[in-house]
Design a protein around this motif. Structure first.
Motif, PDB file in Angstrom:
ATOM      1  N   GLN A  56       0.858  -1.177   0.000  1.00  0.00           N
ATOM      2  CA  GLN A  56       0.000   0.000   0.000  1.00  0.00           C
ATOM      3  C   GLN A  56       0.902   1.238   0.000  1.00  0.00           C
ATOM      4  O   GLN A  56       1.703   1.396  -0.897  1.00  0.00           O
ATOM      5  CB  GLN A  56      -0.990  -0.060   1.153  1.00  0.00           C
ATOM      6  N   SER A  57       0.836   2.103   1.003  1.00  0.00           N
ATOM      7  CA  SER A  57       1.697   3.292   1.015  1.00  0.00           C
ATOM      8  C   SER A  57       2.871   3.142   1.980  1.00  0.00           C
ATOM      9  O   SER A  57       3.566   4.111   2.282  1.00  0.00           O
ATOM     10  CB  SER A  57       0.885   4.532   1.380  1.00  0.00           C
ATOM     11  N   ASN A  58       3.134   1.937   2.459  1.00  0.00           N
ATOM     12  CA  ASN A  58       4.224   1.662   3.380  1.00  0.00           C
ATOM     13  C   ASN A  58       5.441   1.155   2.615  1.00  0.00           C
ATOM     14  O   ASN A  58       5.313   0.360   1.693  1.00  0.00           O
ATOM     15  CB  ASN A  58       3.807   0.614   4.412  1.00  0.00           C
ATOM     16  N   LEU A  59       6.621   1.609   3.021  1.00  0.00           N
ATOM     17  CA  LEU A  59       7.871   1.180   2.414  1.00  0.00           C
ATOM     18  C   LEU A  59       8.675   0.365   3.424  1.00  0.00           C
ATOM     19  O   LEU A  59       8.788   0.758   4.588  1.00  0.00           O
ATOM     20  CB  LEU A  59       8.700   2.387   1.973  1.00  0.00           C
ATOM     21  N   PHE A  60       9.244  -0.740   2.972  1.00  0.00           N
ATOM     22  CA  PHE A  60      10.105  -1.583   3.801  1.00  0.00           C
ATOM     23  C   PHE A  60      11.430  -1.742   3.063  1.00  0.00           C
ATOM     24  O   PHE A  60      11.455  -2.168   1.911  1.00  0.00           O
ATOM     25  CB  PHE A  60       9.453  -2.942   4.054  1.00  0.00           C
ATOM     26  N   THR A  61      12.512  -1.394   3.736  1.00  0.00           N
ATOM     27  CA  THR A  61      13.817  -1.309   3.072  1.00  0.00           C
ATOM     28  C   THR A  61      14.862  -2.127   3.807  1.00  0.00           C
ATOM     29  O   THR A  61      14.954  -2.086   5.039  1.00  0.00           O
ATOM     30  CB  THR A  61      14.273   0.161   2.998  1.00  0.00           C
ATOM     31  N   LEU A  62      15.658  -2.847   3.034  1.00  0.00           N
ATOM     32  CA  LEU A  62      16.883  -3.464   3.520  1.00  0.00           C
ATOM     33  C   LEU A  62      18.008  -2.579   3.025  1.00  0.00           C
ATOM     34  O   LEU A  62      18.151  -2.353   1.822  1.00  0.00           O
ATOM     35  CB  LEU A  62      17.052  -4.885   2.979  1.00  0.00           C
TER      36      LEU A  62
END
Length: 168
Positions: A56-62
């Motif tokens: 959705q509008s959430n970002l998850f980053t490594l």
């Protein structure tokens, strides 16, 4: 410890992407400079690589960063210093204007710091904070600036990178 964290992240990563809800969003490569909070750095370079997913509008980053350079120790001698950091981040993206975007990220990480004056490597958990100011030159490519700070028990690290951003 780093191998265990990376292994657990890869398991979670493959589990999440076996579902159709998450998708790859972007990959960023940054190169720039950094400053360790309590040291006089002379010449230092920093490089980072981020892989971002979205739900959705959430970002998850490594995020993975490495830095090295020359600094001065307490005796004013020049020594070689360096760090390595791996972070898991949560973020959001904001449209500032036509073709201009801001991504903000924060999370938890693991950092390892060393220099030639100190014989042992110092490791710590970190709280990284990132911002990405992006200008899209096309539909899938952007350039930008990426200020970062990594708060940790050893030495906080401040960095600024020139960023190449590729959307999937």
């Amino acid at each position: 410890m780093r191998k265990i964290i990376l292994f657990l992240f890869l398991i979670a990563f493959t589990t999440v992407f076996s579902q159709d809800k998450f998708k790859f969003k972007s990959m960023d490569y940054g190169i720039g400079t950094y400053k360790i909070s309590n040291r006089n750095s002379v010449f230092v370079l920093n490089a980072s690589l981020d892989v971002t997913t979205s739900y959705q509008s959430n970002l998850f980053t490594l995020s993975n960063a490495i830095g090295f350079g020359f600094g001065q120790n307490e005796d004013s001698n020049t020594d070689l210093e360096g760090y390595y950091e791996v972070d898991l981040l949560y973020g959001r993206e904001f449209k500032l204007a036509n073709k201009f975007y801001l991504e903000t990220h924060t999370g938890v990480g693991f950092i390892s710091q060393n220099n030639t004056t100190i014989s042992d490597e110092k490791q710590s958990w970190a709280i990284p904070v990132k911002a990405k100011f992006l200008y899209y030159t096309g539909k899938r490519f952007a350039i930008g600036l990426n200020p970062n700070v990594s708060f940790n028990k050893v030495n906080s690290i401040y960095s600024l990178n020139f960023l190449l951003h590729l959307n999937f």
